[in-house]
Design a protein around this motif. Sequence first.
Motif, mmCIF file in Angstrom:
data_model
loop_
_atom_site.group_PDB
_atom_site.id
_atom_site.type_symbol
_atom_site.label_atom_id
_atom_site.label_comp_id
_atom_site.label_asym_id
_atom_site.label_seq_id
_atom_site.Cartn_x
_atom_site.Cartn_y
_atom_site.Cartn_z
ATOM 1 N N VAL A 63 -37.678 -3.019 24.743
ATOM 2 C CA VAL A 63 -37.433 -4.434 25.054
ATOM 3 C C VAL A 63 -38.390 -5.326 24.277
ATOM 4 O O VAL A 63 -39.449 -4.882 23.814
ATOM 5 N N LYS A 64 -37.985 -6.582 24.167
ATOM 6 C CA LYS A 64 -38.891 -7.672 23.829
ATOM 7 C C LYS A 64 -38.861 -8.597 25.043
ATOM 8 O O LYS A 64 -37.789 -8.841 25.612
ATOM 9 N N ALA A 65 -40.023 -9.089 25.435
ATOM 10 C CA ALA A 65 -40.060 -9.837 26.696
ATOM 11 C C ALA A 65 -41.183 -10.851 26.700
ATOM 12 O O ALA A 65 -42.058 -10.859 25.822
ATOM 13 N N TRP A 96 -40.888 -4.429 19.585
ATOM 14 C CA TRP A 96 -40.114 -3.563 20.462
ATOM 15 C C TRP A 96 -41.070 -2.691 21.266
ATOM 16 O O TRP A 96 -41.906 -1.987 20.708
ATOM 17 N N LEU A 143 -33.333 -6.051 32.816
ATOM 18 C CA LEU A 143 -32.803 -6.013 31.452
ATOM 19 C C LEU A 143 -31.735 -7.078 31.206
ATOM 20 O O LEU A 143 -31.223 -7.189 30.091
ATOM 21 N N ASN A 144 -31.421 -7.851 32.219
ATOM 22 C CA ASN A 144 -30.488 -8.962 32.060
ATOM 23 C C ASN A 144 -31.194 -10.087 31.304
ATOM 24 O O ASN A 144 -32.059 -10.784 31.841
ATOM 25 N N THR A 145 -30.812 -10.294 30.049
ATOM 26 C CA THR A 145 -31.521 -11.255 29.187
ATOM 27 C C THR A 145 -31.206 -12.709 29.546
ATOM 28 O O THR A 145 -31.862 -13.625 29.028
ATOM 29 N N ARG A 169 -38.985 -12.620 31.625
ATOM 30 C CA ARG A 169 -37.651 -12.630 31.026
ATOM 31 C C ARG A 169 -37.625 -11.644 29.865
ATOM 32 O O ARG A 169 -38.487 -11.687 28.969
ATOM 33 N N VAL A 170 -36.644 -10.746 29.887
ATOM 34 C CA VAL A 170 -36.405 -9.842 28.758
ATOM 35 C C VAL A 170 -35.577 -10.600 27.732
ATOM 36 O O VAL A 170 -34.486 -11.106 28.046
ATOM 37 N N LEU A 171 -36.085 -10.719 26.520
ATOM 38 C CA LEU A 171 -35.431 -11.491 25.473
ATOM 39 C C LEU A 171 -34.418 -10.662 24.686
ATOM 40 O O LEU A 171 -33.386 -11.165 24.258
ATOM 41 N N SER A 172 -34.753 -9.385 24.473
ATOM 42 C CA SER A 172 -33.857 -8.472 23.753
ATOM 43 C C SER A 172 -34.022 -7.086 24.357
ATOM 44 O O SER A 172 -35.106 -6.735 24.853
ATOM 45 N N VAL A 173 -32.961 -6.299 24.294
ATOM 46 C CA VAL A 173 -33.005 -4.963 24.877
ATOM 47 C C VAL A 173 -32.211 -3.989 24.011
ATOM 48 O O VAL A 173 -31.165 -4.348 23.456
#
Length: 287
Positions: free
Chosen positions: A143-145, A192, A214-216, A232-236
């Motif tokens: 993830v990116k968060a 990542w 994981l809901n962006t 907040r997860v920005l990308s997964v």
Amino acid sequence: MKFVPKILLVAVLLTAYSCKRFPNPFAEHNTILAEVENKKLYLHDVSPIFTPNMTSEDSLKILRSYVDQWVKKQLKIKEAERMLEESQKDIDQMVQEYRNSLLTHKVDQFYVDKNIDTLFTDTQIADYYNQNKADFILDKTLVKARIVRIPRSYDKKKTIEELMLTPREDGYQDLLDLCVKNNFELTELNQWTDFAVLRSLLPVDKTQDYDYLLNTAKVNEFEANDFIFYVRVLSVCRAGEYAPQESVREVIKRVIFNKRKEEIIRAHEDSLYRGALDNKEIVVNVN
């Protein structure tokens, strides 16, 4: 045994200096400190263990310890030679093979250092990634968060959530300014990162998976003591999917580098072989 009186003799000689600084223990460089059969330890062999400011007592103590260890080592070698006499040829062969391996490695390294290209273009990395995607399937979720920690007493909590959800670039800058102004803790996972690492930064039960994070499109909230955590997860990229090229960039560079090394070594070996054949330096009788 022959080496015992040799050790005692040197000990007596060194003790003679006990009332003064140890001036020059190496005046007689050929003095034998110890002897085990045909192996001899000379006084000049031990010169590196002394320093100019040592007292005679310290020097003698260190010398005795060094000599004792040397003698024990020689005795063990002699014992090993007797025990392994029948397999001596195998040991000699192993030593020779190890020596040959070191020599050939030195030659390989010389030509690699001389010819290797250490530059990697984005195109080269992308090409390798696209041609070998099957090698980059994730076994864990990445993830990116972004995490913001604020005091529970802060009265504009809705603003934090809105700024974390806004897609506008100036929205992020507003969030950053707000955090700086109020001394809020802002954690950016811009690279990542293993999803487990993100969970470890939050006040959550480590035994749960929290896949809903994981809901962006959503900002999640956690409370702990006097603080509230907004995440907040920005990308997964989930386990089982192809790893993002960005996350395996360094791995790809190492693989390309190793392939280049192999090509240089192989080209040099082929050149040596062809030259030796042309000069009739070798004969190969395999059909």
